[in-house]
Motif scaffolding. Sequence first.
Motif, short mmCIF file in Angstrom:
data_model
loop_
_atom_site.label_atom_id
_atom_site.label_comp_id
_atom_site.label_asym_id
_atom_site.label_seq_id
_atom_site.Cartn_x
_atom_site.Cartn_y
_atom_site.Cartn_z
N THR A 9 0.83 -1.21 0.00
CA THR A 9 0.00 0.00 0.00
C THR A 9 0.87 1.26 0.00
O THR A 9 0.65 2.19 -0.79
CB THR A 9 -0.93 0.01 1.22
OG1 THR A 9 -1.76 -1.15 1.19
CG2 THR A 9 -1.81 1.25 1.22
N VAL A 10 1.86 1.28 0.89
CA VAL A 10 2.75 2.45 0.96
C VAL A 10 3.54 2.60 -0.34
O VAL A 10 3.70 3.70 -0.88
CB VAL A 10 3.70 2.32 2.16
CG1 VAL A 10 4.74 3.43 2.15
CG2 VAL A 10 2.91 2.34 3.46
N LEU A 11 4.04 1.48 -0.88
CA LEU A 11 4.81 1.54 -2.13
C LEU A 11 3.96 2.07 -3.28
O LEU A 11 4.41 2.91 -4.06
CB LEU A 11 5.35 0.15 -2.47
CG LEU A 11 6.16 0.04 -3.77
CD1 LEU A 11 7.40 0.91 -3.70
CD2 LEU A 11 6.53 -1.41 -4.07
N THR A 12 2.71 1.62 -3.36
CA THR A 12 1.82 2.07 -4.44
C THR A 12 1.52 3.55 -4.31
O THR A 12 1.54 4.29 -5.31
CB THR A 12 0.51 1.26 -4.41
OG1 THR A 12 0.81 -0.13 -4.54
CG2 THR A 12 -0.40 1.70 -5.54
N LEU A 13 1.27 4.02 -3.09
CA LEU A 13 0.97 5.45 -2.89
C LEU A 13 2.18 6.32 -3.24
O LEU A 13 2.03 7.37 -3.87
CB LEU A 13 0.54 5.69 -1.44
CG LEU A 13 -0.82 5.10 -1.03
CD1 LEU A 13 -1.08 5.35 0.45
CD2 LEU A 13 -1.94 5.70 -1.88
N VAL A 14 3.37 5.87 -2.84
CA VAL A 14 4.58 6.65 -3.15
C VAL A 14 4.82 6.69 -4.65
O VAL A 14 5.14 7.75 -5.22
CB VAL A 14 5.79 6.05 -2.40
CG1 VAL A 14 7.08 6.70 -2.88
CG2 VAL A 14 5.64 6.22 -0.90
N MET A 15 4.64 5.57 -5.33
CA MET A 15 4.84 5.54 -6.78
C MET A 15 3.83 6.41 -7.51
O MET A 15 4.16 7.12 -8.46
CB MET A 15 4.76 4.10 -7.29
CG MET A 15 5.88 3.19 -6.78
SD MET A 15 7.53 3.77 -7.30
CE MET A 15 7.39 3.59 -9.06
N LEU A 16 2.57 6.38 -7.04
CA LEU A 16 1.55 7.23 -7.65
C LEU A 16 1.86 8.71 -7.43
O LEU A 16 1.66 9.53 -8.32
CB LEU A 16 0.18 6.89 -7.08
CG LEU A 16 -0.43 5.55 -7.52
CD1 LEU A 16 -1.76 5.30 -6.79
CD2 LEU A 16 -0.66 5.53 -9.03
N LEU A 17 2.35 9.04 -6.23
CA LEU A 17 2.68 10.43 -5.94
C LEU A 17 3.80 10.93 -6.84
O LEU A 17 3.71 12.02 -7.43
CB LEU A 17 3.08 10.57 -4.47
CG LEU A 17 3.53 11.97 -4.02
CD1 LEU A 17 2.42 12.98 -4.20
CD2 LEU A 17 4.00 11.93 -2.57
N PHE A 18 4.87 10.14 -6.96
CA PHE A 18 6.00 10.55 -7.80
C PHE A 18 5.59 10.60 -9.27
O PHE A 18 6.03 11.48 -10.02
CB PHE A 18 7.17 9.60 -7.60
CG PHE A 18 8.04 9.95 -6.43
CD1 PHE A 18 9.14 10.78 -6.60
CD2 PHE A 18 7.75 9.48 -5.16
CE1 PHE A 18 9.95 11.12 -5.53
CE2 PHE A 18 8.55 9.82 -4.08
CZ PHE A 18 9.65 10.64 -4.26
N THR A 19 4.74 9.68 -9.70
CA THR A 19 4.26 9.70 -11.08
C THR A 19 3.46 10.96 -11.35
O THR A 19 3.61 11.60 -12.41
CB THR A 19 3.40 8.46 -11.36
OG1 THR A 19 4.18 7.28 -11.13
CG2 THR A 19 2.91 8.46 -12.81
N LEU A 20 2.62 11.35 -10.40
CA LEU A 20 1.82 12.56 -10.56
C LEU A 20 2.70 13.79 -10.62
O LEU A 20 2.46 14.71 -11.42
CB LEU A 20 0.82 12.66 -9.42
CG LEU A 20 -0.13 13.86 -9.45
CD1 LEU A 20 -1.01 13.81 -10.69
CD2 LEU A 20 -0.98 13.90 -8.18
N VAL A 21 3.73 13.83 -9.78
CA VAL A 21 4.61 15.00 -9.73
C VAL A 21 5.37 15.17 -11.04
O VAL A 21 5.52 16.29 -11.55
CB VAL A 21 5.58 14.88 -8.54
CG1 VAL A 21 6.67 15.94 -8.63
CG2 VAL A 21 4.83 15.00 -7.23
N PHE A 22 5.84 14.07 -11.63
CA PHE A 22 6.65 14.16 -12.83
C PHE A 22 5.83 14.19 -14.11
O PHE A 22 6.17 14.91 -15.06
CB PHE A 22 7.64 12.98 -12.88
CG PHE A 22 8.76 13.09 -11.89
CD1 PHE A 22 9.82 13.94 -12.12
CD2 PHE A 22 8.74 12.36 -10.72
CE1 PHE A 22 10.85 14.06 -11.21
CE2 PHE A 22 9.77 12.46 -9.80
CZ PHE A 22 10.83 13.31 -10.04
N ILE A 23 4.75 13.41 -14.15
CA ILE A 23 3.94 13.32 -15.37
C ILE A 23 2.88 14.40 -15.43
O ILE A 23 2.46 14.82 -16.50
CB ILE A 23 3.29 11.92 -15.48
CG1 ILE A 23 4.38 10.85 -15.45
CG2 ILE A 23 2.49 11.79 -16.77
CD1 ILE A 23 5.37 10.93 -16.57
#
Length: 291
Positions: free
Chosen positions: A23-37
Motif C-alpha cells: 500500500t505504501v509503495l503504491t501510494l509513493v509511486m503514484l505520488l511521484f508519477t503525478l509529480v513528474f507526469i
Amino acid sequence: MSTRTLISPATLGRPRGKVVYWTVLTLVMLLFTLVFIGPLYWMAVNGLKSTEEFTRIPPTLVPHGVHTDNLTNAWRVMDFAKLLLNTVWYAFGALAFQLVLDVAAAYSLSKLRPVFGKAILAMMLATLMIPAAVLVVPQYLTVLDVPIFKRNLLNTPWAIWLPSVTNAFNIFLLKRFFDSIPRELLDAASIDGASPLRTLRSVVLPLSRPILGVVSIFAVVGVWKDFLWPMLTLPDPGKQTLNVGIYSLAQGVPENWLTAALAMASIPTLLIFIVFQRNIMSGLTAGGLKG
C-alpha cells in the motif's frame, strides 16, 4: 552477510506486513508519477484546448474538444520549422565538438598520464561546484571579444558550440570509463606498433560505445533545453533556438497556441529519453567496476 532493511523479512512475511508494504509503495509511486507526469499532461491537454476553454476557471482536466489546429497555427505563426532547424544545427554541432575534444581530454588524463594530470582533473571537477549563473557574465564577455583573436562571436554558432565543449562532467564520465579498460589491451596495441592516436581510434572507441552514447545524449539535450545563454548570444530572431524563439513570440499569440508550441518543442527530447533510456542507464553505470 545479512542485509539491513527498514522492514525485517519476518514482518514482510506476515499478511498484514505485505498489505502495508504494498500500500505504501503504491501510494509513493503514484505520488511521484503525478509529480513528474502531471506537468507534461497539463501542457499537452492545454495545447489542444480552444481559447475559451483554456481560460476557463476552474480549468478542465480533459479537453471538451481536441483542437489540433493549435499545433498547425503555432507551427506557422512562430516559424517553428526555422527555429527547429536552428536548434538541431546548434545541438549536433555541439555534439561533434564534445565528442572530439572531450574524448581527447579524457583519454589523455586516463591513459597518457600527463604531468599534473591529477591537478588538471581536480580543477575541472572543481568547476562543477560553481553555479552556472556565476559564469554567464565572464563567458559573455569572452564571446563578445575573444582574447587573442579579437573576434565577436555573437549571432554565430560558435557562441553555442565553444562554451559547450568545456563540460567537466562529460570528461569525468569518459575518463572513468576509459580507466576501466584493461591496460593489457593498450599494451598489446602498442607492441603491435600502434600509436596512441591509433590505439584510441581502433581499441578504445569501439569499446566505449555505451558511454559515447550517453555523452551524445547529454550534449544534444543540454543545448536543446538551454535558454539563458542562447537568449544572450543570439539576439537575431532568424538565428534563435526553439526556447528563445518561442519566448520572443509569446506576447503575440494566444496562450493555447503558445502551450501547443511548448509541447511540440519538448517532444524530441522526450523521444530521445524514451528510446535511449536503457543506454543512458547502462552508460552511466559502465566503468563503475573494473572487470
